[in-house]
Design a protein around this motif. Structure first.
Motif, short mmCIF file in Angstrom:
data_model
loop_
_atom_site.label_atom_id
_atom_site.label_comp_id
_atom_site.label_asym_id
_atom_site.label_seq_id
_atom_site.Cartn_x
_atom_site.Cartn_y
_atom_site.Cartn_z
N ARG A 439 0.81 -1.21 0.00
CA ARG A 439 0.00 0.00 0.00
C ARG A 439 0.85 1.27 0.00
N ILE A 440 2.17 1.11 -0.12
CA ILE A 440 3.09 2.25 -0.12
C ILE A 440 3.98 2.19 -1.35
N GLY A 441 4.14 3.33 -2.03
CA GLY A 441 5.12 3.45 -3.10
C GLY A 441 6.28 4.28 -2.60
N HIS A 442 7.49 3.80 -2.78
CA HIS A 442 8.64 4.38 -2.09
C HIS A 442 9.82 4.53 -3.05
N SER A 443 10.36 5.75 -3.15
CA SER A 443 11.59 5.99 -3.91
C SER A 443 12.55 6.73 -3.00
N SER A 444 13.79 6.26 -2.90
CA SER A 444 14.77 6.86 -1.99
C SER A 444 16.17 6.45 -2.41
N PRO A 445 17.21 7.13 -1.89
CA PRO A 445 18.59 6.70 -2.16
C PRO A 445 18.84 5.27 -1.70
N GLU A 446 18.19 4.84 -0.60
CA GLU A 446 18.38 3.47 -0.12
C GLU A 446 17.81 2.46 -1.11
N ILE A 447 16.62 2.74 -1.65
CA ILE A 447 16.04 1.87 -2.68
C ILE A 447 16.97 1.83 -3.88
N HIS A 448 17.53 2.99 -4.23
CA HIS A 448 18.46 3.07 -5.37
C HIS A 448 19.65 2.15 -5.17
N GLN A 449 20.19 2.11 -3.96
CA GLN A 449 21.33 1.25 -3.68
C GLN A 449 20.98 -0.23 -3.79
N LEU A 450 19.77 -0.57 -3.38
CA LEU A 450 19.39 -1.97 -3.28
C LEU A 450 18.83 -2.57 -4.56
N MET A 451 18.36 -1.72 -5.48
CA MET A 451 17.74 -2.24 -6.70
C MET A 451 18.76 -3.04 -7.51
N PRO A 452 18.46 -4.31 -7.84
CA PRO A 452 19.39 -5.12 -8.62
C PRO A 452 19.71 -4.47 -9.97
N ARG A 453 20.98 -4.39 -10.29
CA ARG A 453 21.41 -3.72 -11.52
C ARG A 453 21.11 -4.53 -12.76
N ARG A 458 11.85 -2.55 -17.90
CA ARG A 458 10.46 -2.96 -17.66
C ARG A 458 10.33 -3.67 -16.32
N GLN A 459 11.27 -4.54 -15.99
CA GLN A 459 11.17 -5.30 -14.74
C GLN A 459 11.23 -4.40 -13.52
N VAL A 460 11.99 -3.30 -13.60
CA VAL A 460 12.07 -2.39 -12.45
C VAL A 460 10.71 -1.76 -12.18
N ASP A 518 13.00 -4.04 -22.66
CA ASP A 518 13.37 -5.41 -22.31
C ASP A 518 14.84 -5.70 -22.61
N HIS A 519 15.51 -4.74 -23.20
CA HIS A 519 16.91 -4.94 -23.60
C HIS A 519 17.87 -4.27 -22.61
N TYR A 520 17.59 -3.01 -22.26
CA TYR A 520 18.50 -2.28 -21.38
C TYR A 520 18.25 -2.63 -19.92
N MET A 521 19.34 -2.77 -19.17
CA MET A 521 19.25 -3.09 -17.75
C MET A 521 19.41 -1.83 -16.91
N PHE A 522 18.91 -1.92 -15.69
CA PHE A 522 18.94 -0.79 -14.77
C PHE A 522 20.36 -0.23 -14.62
N GLN A 530 17.97 6.30 -13.92
CA GLN A 530 17.67 5.37 -12.83
C GLN A 530 16.71 6.01 -11.84
N ARG A 531 16.93 7.28 -11.52
CA ARG A 531 16.03 7.97 -10.59
C ARG A 531 14.62 8.10 -11.17
N VAL A 532 14.51 8.38 -12.47
CA VAL A 532 13.19 8.45 -13.11
C VAL A 532 12.49 7.10 -12.99
N LEU A 533 13.23 6.03 -13.23
CA LEU A 533 12.66 4.69 -13.19
C LEU A 533 12.14 4.36 -11.79
N LEU A 534 12.89 4.70 -10.76
CA LEU A 534 12.46 4.43 -9.39
C LEU A 534 11.28 5.30 -8.99
N PHE A 535 11.22 6.52 -9.51
CA PHE A 535 10.06 7.38 -9.27
C PHE A 535 8.80 6.73 -9.86
N LEU A 536 8.90 6.22 -11.08
CA LEU A 536 7.75 5.58 -11.71
C LEU A 536 7.34 4.32 -10.96
#
Length: 660
Positions: A439-453, A458-460, A518-522, A530-536
């Motif tokens: 029920r929460i959407g969250h974007s932060s520097p910590e999420i940025h660090q943890l998101m698998p590269r 699309r998967q992000v 589906d081709h480019y990775m995070f 990357q920040r735009v992607l995490l915001f979305l």
């Protein structure tokens, strides 16, 4: 001792052109490998008189990081002898620093924490719950380089104790030395990484956007410290920033980078600014044609100056913002709008570690009763900003809301009307962490660090509907349609190979049109993308609470404004460019056809935002809380702005207690 003016420069580049890969390499066939900074001329003197303090400015994807990297010997240089480091070969430099990789230190803030070997990211809750012997070393160990188990280190590799004391004192880190590095805030971590680089006693320190994510008082205090280092050449500094970021008043030289990784202007600060000012005005009055790689909308925001008293002066485009009496007040119907049900209730929260209070170290009178700690309620439809100095507890508040913090179980907190612990008189089960995070959407520097590269673009975004970063998202046709809509809307920001001519696909070509996602990775995207992607990822599922923690840091004005527009209106509106170069918000064809896939914030959603840059704060935010310095004993302050904080400088200064 100041180097003699007779000594050669530290860095000398004469007509150098750079490549990320060898231009004739067979392994790069078909890959984008354009020449970078054609025929570059750049010199960083070893002497300090006259001063040479450089600031590298440019929009997203202009190559600021690449420019700093090539200054320390990275990337291929053609011709091979065009780049040299003559000063490093002189007797003025200790033998161990006579190679660029050691003498020139780079500190960037778009990487995973402190370094790949220094700290490994963990799930947000794990940073608070247990001590990991191999990674949770103290800040003091990090600064001294004691981050390896069974490491062999000679005495000459250890920092000078006198230097350690000075750097720790100058960067205000003394009270943090015993803390694990994983407990540091974003701003504290930045100061720690700068300190670590300084303790290596480099000849040159390259700082990539050092002020990003720091609160205004910290920026005002850090700038003079950096000036002192640069003035004494201990070390020499080269820094980068976005065009809209203020320029420290002690900077003497500027490099402005075009959008195609080429130099647009270089030289003494006032000469460069005047040249860019004439360019902007020439485009505006029609006497000069705009270069698409020197977009006026980026340059016009340059020119504000950072002084010890704060940010002063007007940008190149003229006076910015509105006068105090021109700011529209909130409409009466907005002020009288019925409040929604509470989604977050904190009734006296005090967070402490090992006896040290990290949040809520104050007392206050509430209806004649003395209360200890943070009292705060967030209701549906409310838009809140959380402000305060670095280390004041802003991220701690968010960790309590997102239920990543283990003390959520023991503190007087209700989320969506329920506590995290079972209530004997209640027949309903307590909320699980999965219930809350759904029920929460969250974007932060910590999420940025943890998101698998290695997740695709699309998967992000689809990960918004997954339980963890690695589990498969629960998708259906409606959700897939939303993902396709945002990928199309933000293709220019997310697709590294984007060409404007491909921006209007037919409906039947949508699948082919979005194959790049589906081709480019995070990990292959720029920091801004990357920040735009995490915001979305944070907003696409229309969660009950949207949490944006420094979500727009690293974006230039244009990208940030598109994100802010999307936050408010979804894919129903867009920016249209007028004949005079100005932009207007208009309805998209999808909106006119009733085919909107993603809508903006609704009255059923709450928004909570943290930012130290007022232009990055969504215009809908009115309520605010400003936390005091940790353990100061002062209480948190609450208030309401008259209008959008991005235009209301008076309210912004009131929040921070700063007089003009």
């Amino acid at each position: 001792m100041r180097p003699s003016a007779a000594l050669p420069p530290v860095i000398r580049i004469i007509d150098g052109t750079f490549y990320r890969h060898h231009p004739s390499s067979a392994s790069t066939a078909g890959q984008a490998n354009p020449p970078l900074f054609n025929n570059l001329k750049f010199t960083l003197p070893s002497a300090t008189d006259p001063p040479n303090h450089w600031y590298v400015l440019g929009p997203s994807l202009s190559g600021k990081t690449t420019f700093l990297q090539l200054l320390r010997g990275e990337h291929l240089c053609f011709g091979p002898e065009a780049r040299s480091f003559p000063y490093l070969s002189t007797d003025a430099v200790p033998r161990k620093l006579r190679v660029p990789g050691k003498a020139i230190q780079y500190v960037g803030f778009d990487n995973n924490g402190f370094s790949a070997s220094a700290i490994k990211p963990a799930h947000l809750s794990a940073r608070y719950e247990s001590k990991r012997v191999d990674t949770d070393f103290s800040l003091q160990d990090f600064l001294l380089g004691n981050t390896e188990l069974n490491a062999l280190k000679s005495d000459e590799d250890k920092p000078n104790p006198v230097l350690v004391d000075r750097v720790v004192r100058d960067l205000r880190l003394a009270h943090l030395l015993d803390l694990p590095v994983s407990f540091l805030s974003n701003g504290q971590g930045r100061r720690a990484r700068i300190a670590r680089a300084l303790l290596r006693v480099p000849e040159v320190l390259l700082l990539d956007e050092p002020f990003m994510g720091l609160d205004p008082p910290t920026v005002a205090g850090l700038s003079p410290l950096l000036h002192s280092m640069a003035r004494k050449a201990s070390p020499r500094l080269v820094m980068s920033a976005r065009p809209q970021d203020p320029i420290p008043d002690w900077i003497t030289h500027l490099v402005y980078l075009r959008g195609d990784c080429q130099v647009g202007a270089m030289g003494e600060k006032e000469v460069v600014l005047e040249g860019l000012r004439k360019y902007v005005r020439g485009v505006w009055n029609g006497t000069r044609k705009e270069d698409k790689e020197m977009a006026v909308h980026n340059i016009e925001h340059m020119g504000k100056i950072l002084t010890a008293k704060g940010i002063q002066g007007d940008p190149l485009g003229g006076e910015e913002g509105q006068a105090e009496d021109e700011i529209p007040l909130a409409a009466d119907d907005q002020l009288s709008k019925p409040l929604g049900e509470p989604v977050v209730e904190m009734d006296g929260c005090v967070v402490q570690y090992r006896g040290k209070v990290a949040l809520g170290s104050w007392k206050q009178q509430i209806q004649g009763e003395e209360k200890h700690g943070l009292l705060w309620t967030v209701r549906r439809g409310e838009r809140w900003g959380i402000f305060g100095p670095n280390g004041s507890g802003k991220t701690t508040i968010l960790s309590l809301i997102c239920s990543d913090h283990p003390q959520t179980y023991s503190l007087p907190i209700k989320l969506f009307g329920k506590t995290r612990i079972p209530e004997p008189e209640s027949a309903t089960l307590p909320l699980t962490i999965w219930d809350i995070q759904a029920r929460i959407g969250h974007s932060s520097p910590e999420i940025h660090q943890l998101m698998p590269r290695n997740l695709t673009v699309r998967q992000v975004i689809e990960n918004s509907w997954a339980d963890t970063f690695r589990t498969k998202a629960k998708m259906d046709s409606e959700r897939k349609g939303k993902v396709d809509a945002v990928l199309g809307w933000f293709q220019a920001e997310l697709n590294p190979a984007y060409l404007p001519s491909s921006s209007s696909p037919t409906l039947t070509a949508t699948e082919t049109y979005l194959q790049w996602a589906d081709h480019y990775m995070f990990g292959e995207l720029s920091f801004s993308a990357q920040r735009v992607l995490l915001f979305l990822r944070a907003i696409i599922k229309n969660p009950d609470i949207v949490v944006l923690d420094e979500a727009f840091g690293g974006m230039d004005d244009v990208v940030r404004n598109r994100c802010l527009l999307f936050l408010e209106h979804g894919d129903s509106k867009m920016y249209a460019t007028n004949e005079d170069g100005s932009e207007t918000i208009v309805d998209r064809e999808a909106s006119k056809a009733g085919n909107v896939k993603v809508r903006g914030l609704t009255d059923d959603q709450a928004l909570i935002c943290i930012s130290h840059v007022r232009e990055e704060i969504p215009g809908c935010i009115r309520e605010w809380i400003c936390l005091p310095e940790a353990n100061s004993g002062e209480a948190a302050r609450f208030g309401k702005s008259r209008g959008p904080l991005g235009k209301d400088e008076k309210s912004w200064r009131d929040i921070w207690g700063m007089s003009r």
